[in-house]
Design a protein around this motif. Structure first.
Motif, short mmCIF file in Angstrom:
data_model
loop_
_atom_site.label_atom_id
_atom_site.label_comp_id
_atom_site.label_asym_id
_atom_site.label_seq_id
_atom_site.Cartn_x
_atom_site.Cartn_y
_atom_site.Cartn_z
N LEU A 211 40.05 13.74 76.22
CA LEU A 211 38.68 14.17 76.52
C LEU A 211 38.52 14.43 78.01
O LEU A 211 37.93 15.44 78.42
CB LEU A 211 37.68 13.11 76.04
CG LEU A 211 37.70 12.77 74.55
CD1 LEU A 211 36.64 11.72 74.24
CD2 LEU A 211 37.45 14.01 73.70
N LYS A 212 39.01 13.53 78.82
CA LYS A 212 38.94 13.71 80.28
C LYS A 212 39.71 14.95 80.72
O LYS A 212 39.22 15.75 81.53
CB LYS A 212 39.50 12.47 80.99
CG LYS A 212 39.55 12.61 82.51
CD LYS A 212 40.17 11.38 83.14
CE LYS A 212 40.22 11.51 84.66
NZ LYS A 212 41.06 12.63 85.12
N ASN A 217 32.69 15.24 78.00
CA ASN A 217 31.96 14.03 78.42
C ASN A 217 31.64 13.13 77.23
O ASN A 217 30.82 13.47 76.38
CB ASN A 217 30.66 14.42 79.13
CG ASN A 217 29.94 13.20 79.68
OD1 ASN A 217 30.56 12.24 80.12
ND2 ASN A 217 28.61 13.22 79.65
N MET A 218 32.30 11.97 77.18
CA MET A 218 32.05 11.01 76.11
C MET A 218 30.74 10.27 76.38
O MET A 218 30.48 9.80 77.48
CB MET A 218 33.21 10.02 76.01
CG MET A 218 33.09 9.01 74.89
SD MET A 218 34.58 7.99 74.70
CE MET A 218 34.55 7.06 76.24
N THR A 219 29.90 10.13 75.35
CA THR A 219 28.61 9.45 75.50
C THR A 219 28.56 8.11 74.78
O THR A 219 27.66 7.31 75.01
CB THR A 219 27.46 10.34 74.98
OG1 THR A 219 27.69 10.65 73.60
CG2 THR A 219 27.38 11.63 75.78
N VAL A 237 33.37 7.86 68.18
CA VAL A 237 33.15 8.43 69.51
C VAL A 237 32.17 9.60 69.41
O VAL A 237 32.30 10.45 68.52
CB VAL A 237 34.49 8.90 70.14
CG1 VAL A 237 34.23 9.78 71.36
CG2 VAL A 237 35.34 7.71 70.52
N ASP A 238 31.21 9.62 70.32
CA ASP A 238 30.30 10.75 70.48
C ASP A 238 30.60 11.42 71.82
O ASP A 238 30.89 10.73 72.81
CB ASP A 238 28.83 10.31 70.49
CG ASP A 238 28.33 9.83 69.15
OD1 ASP A 238 29.08 9.94 68.16
OD2 ASP A 238 27.20 9.33 69.10
N PHE A 239 30.52 12.73 71.86
CA PHE A 239 30.66 13.43 73.13
C PHE A 239 29.84 14.70 73.14
O PHE A 239 29.42 15.20 72.09
CB PHE A 239 32.15 13.74 73.44
CG PHE A 239 32.88 14.50 72.36
CD1 PHE A 239 32.73 15.87 72.21
CD2 PHE A 239 33.75 13.83 71.51
CE1 PHE A 239 33.43 16.58 71.24
CE2 PHE A 239 34.44 14.52 70.52
CZ PHE A 239 34.29 15.90 70.39
N GLU A 240 29.58 15.20 74.32
CA GLU A 240 28.79 16.41 74.50
C GLU A 240 29.61 17.64 74.13
O GLU A 240 30.80 17.70 74.42
CB GLU A 240 28.30 16.52 75.94
CG GLU A 240 27.33 15.41 76.33
CD GLU A 240 26.94 15.47 77.80
OE1 GLU A 240 27.54 16.29 78.55
OE2 GLU A 240 26.06 14.69 78.21
#
Length: 271
Positions: A211-212, A217-219, A237-240
């Protein structure tokens, strides 16, 4: 989303889930169900197009039963909204001194734990299937009270013995819409995934590094028991961003290389 859709929520009427369903589907056919399991079941069976369920509270954390139901089934998350949750102590009684037992959903009791310990330390606490069900129940039980909404108090003709008793004044709950069909979101979009990794050093780090590396962007991240093997966990995991975005596609492809399993729970609009 079709305004003629049938939408299931945790009833009875006047629950916080009911309010969330009305916010998300103001003109749809809104139907109450007795449990979260019932909501998932009728959506999976096609008897309702959508279901509205709470997924996380800002005070008490995730609603684990719904995380588990998402993990076990094939339904998709297609929309999300947040609502401020304000709890009232409601009753047929005229004062706190008359109350011997308090009913509410486990989340309602937990979100008001400090207030209850301070103001009703000797009172019995009893769990209900929803805050609205608690209000409905106490309408016929002497010396009882419920933690529920102002709407429920009005619906069931109850007195408000104490207002806004939640421990956190900024108490909010995230609700998601579940469906058999994936969404085609626009606006502010998030994606939720579920994955498991091998038991080896750095496995989770290697997975999340994807992700990085691709600017995602992980939320949120949370672990839950896999319920398959003892001490084996899955990660929510949630991310934008949308799973259709190029950088997200590349991130998921790389993340998948470090996973035993990877499930996309959905890309959805946040309103």
């Amino acid at each position: 989303m079709a305004e003629t859709a049938k939408v299931a929520y945790l009833g009875p009427e006047a629950s916080f889930s009911h309010a969330a369903a009305l916010k998300l589907f103001p003109n749809a056919k809104i139907v109450p169900e007795k449990s979260f399991q019932d909501i998932f079941r009728i959506v999976e069976e096609g008897k309702a197009e959508f279901g509205v369920v709470p997924i996380e509270n800002s005070t008490e954390g995730s609603v684990n039963v719904n995380l588990d139901l998402l993990a076990e089934g094939e339904l998709k998350i297609v929309k999300e909204t947040s609502m401020k949750i304000e709890h009232q102590l409601v009753s047929k009684a005229g004062s706190l001194k008359e109350v011997k037992i308090v009913f509410s959903h486990p989340q309602g009791l937990a979100q008001c734990r400090q207030w209850l310990q301070k103001n009703l330390p000797e009172v019995e606490l009893s769990e209900s299937s929803s805050t609205a069900k608690a209000a409905e129940s106490v309408a016929g039980i002497p010396n009882s009270a419920a933690i529920s909404s102002l709407l429920a108090a009005r619906k069931f003709g109850l007195n408000i013995l104490a207002e806004n008793i939640q421990d956190n004044p900024n108490n909010q709950t995230r609700f998601v819409v579940i469906s058999k069909k994936a969404a085609k979101p626009s606006g502010k979009v998030k994606t939720s995934i579920l994955f498991s990794t091998k038991h080896k050093p750095g496995a989770l780090f290697d997975a999340l590094k994807a992700l990085k590396d691709f600017g995602v962007n992980m939320t949120k991240i949370e672990s839950r028991p896999s319920k398959k093997d003892a001490w084996h966990y899955v990660f929510f995991v949630d991310f934008e961003g949308s799973q259709e975005s190029e950088n997200v596609k590349k991130a998921l492809e790389e993340l998948g290389r470090h996973c035993d399993s990877l499930k996309i729970l959905g890309s959805f609009e946040v309103i």
